[in-house]
Design an enzyme around this catalytic site. Structure first.
Site, PDB file in Angstrom:
ATOM      1  CD  GLU A  86      -6.014 -10.930  -5.255  1.00 21.82           C
ATOM      2  OE1 GLU A  86      -6.848 -10.227  -5.864  1.00 21.82           O
ATOM      3  OE2 GLU A  86      -5.557 -10.619  -4.159  1.00 21.82           O
TER       4      GLU A  86
ATOM      5  CE  LYS B 251     -11.270  -9.671 -15.057  1.00 20.09           C
ATOM      6  NZ  LYS B 251     -12.308  -9.884 -16.001  1.00 20.09           N
TER       7      LYS B 251
ATOM      8  NE  ARG C 134     -16.473  -5.400 -23.403  1.00 17.98           N
ATOM      9  CZ  ARG C 134     -15.867  -5.975 -24.431  1.00 17.98           C
ATOM     10  NH1 ARG C 134     -15.503  -5.284 -25.467  1.00 17.98           N
ATOM     11  NH2 ARG C 134     -15.633  -7.269 -24.423  1.00 17.98           N
TER      12      ARG C 134
ATOM     13  CD  GLU D 114     -17.439  -7.171 -14.807  1.00 13.06           C
ATOM     14  OE1 GLU D 114     -17.060  -8.344 -14.834  1.00 13.06           O
ATOM     15  OE2 GLU D 114     -16.666  -6.221 -14.828  1.00 13.06           O
TER      16      GLU D 114
END
Length: 104
Positions: A36, A38, A59, A94
């Protein structure tokens, strides 16, 4: 606590070990895979002190990230205050923005 990327974890190694094990013990099984797309965004953490947004950071390299507090304050989906009396609360998530929103 560092925020590590998938490449920095053992995820790929473990997946390969599981696949090797399954192929060894389930020799008559036909293996199909599904891939799939991303949607990749920017990992970040948000720190609340006694329910008030104090800081947001990317991050970065896992130890040191960029301060994005002012940017995060513009996102309506990130509350500036939350009902929490904890002295310190860190949440990780995110941010993702579809290309159509960027291009306008």
């Amino acid at each position: 606590m560092p925020t590590l990327s998938e490449q920095q974890t053992r995820a790929n190694f473990l997946r390969a070990e599981i696949e090797r094990h399954d192929r060894l013990y389930y020799v008559d099984v036909r293996w199909d895979y599904m891939i799939e797309p991303k949607c990749d965004g920017v990992a970040f953490s948000v720190t609340y002190r006694r329910g008030t947004l104090e800081r947001a950071a990317t991050r970065g390299n896992g130890e040191i990230g960029d301060d994005i507090t002012q940017n995060i304050r513009t996102l309506r989906s990130i509350p500036l205050r939350i009902p929490c009396d904890a002295p310190l609360l860190e949440l990780r998530g995110e941010v993702f923005m579809p290309r159509s929103r960027i291009l306008g």
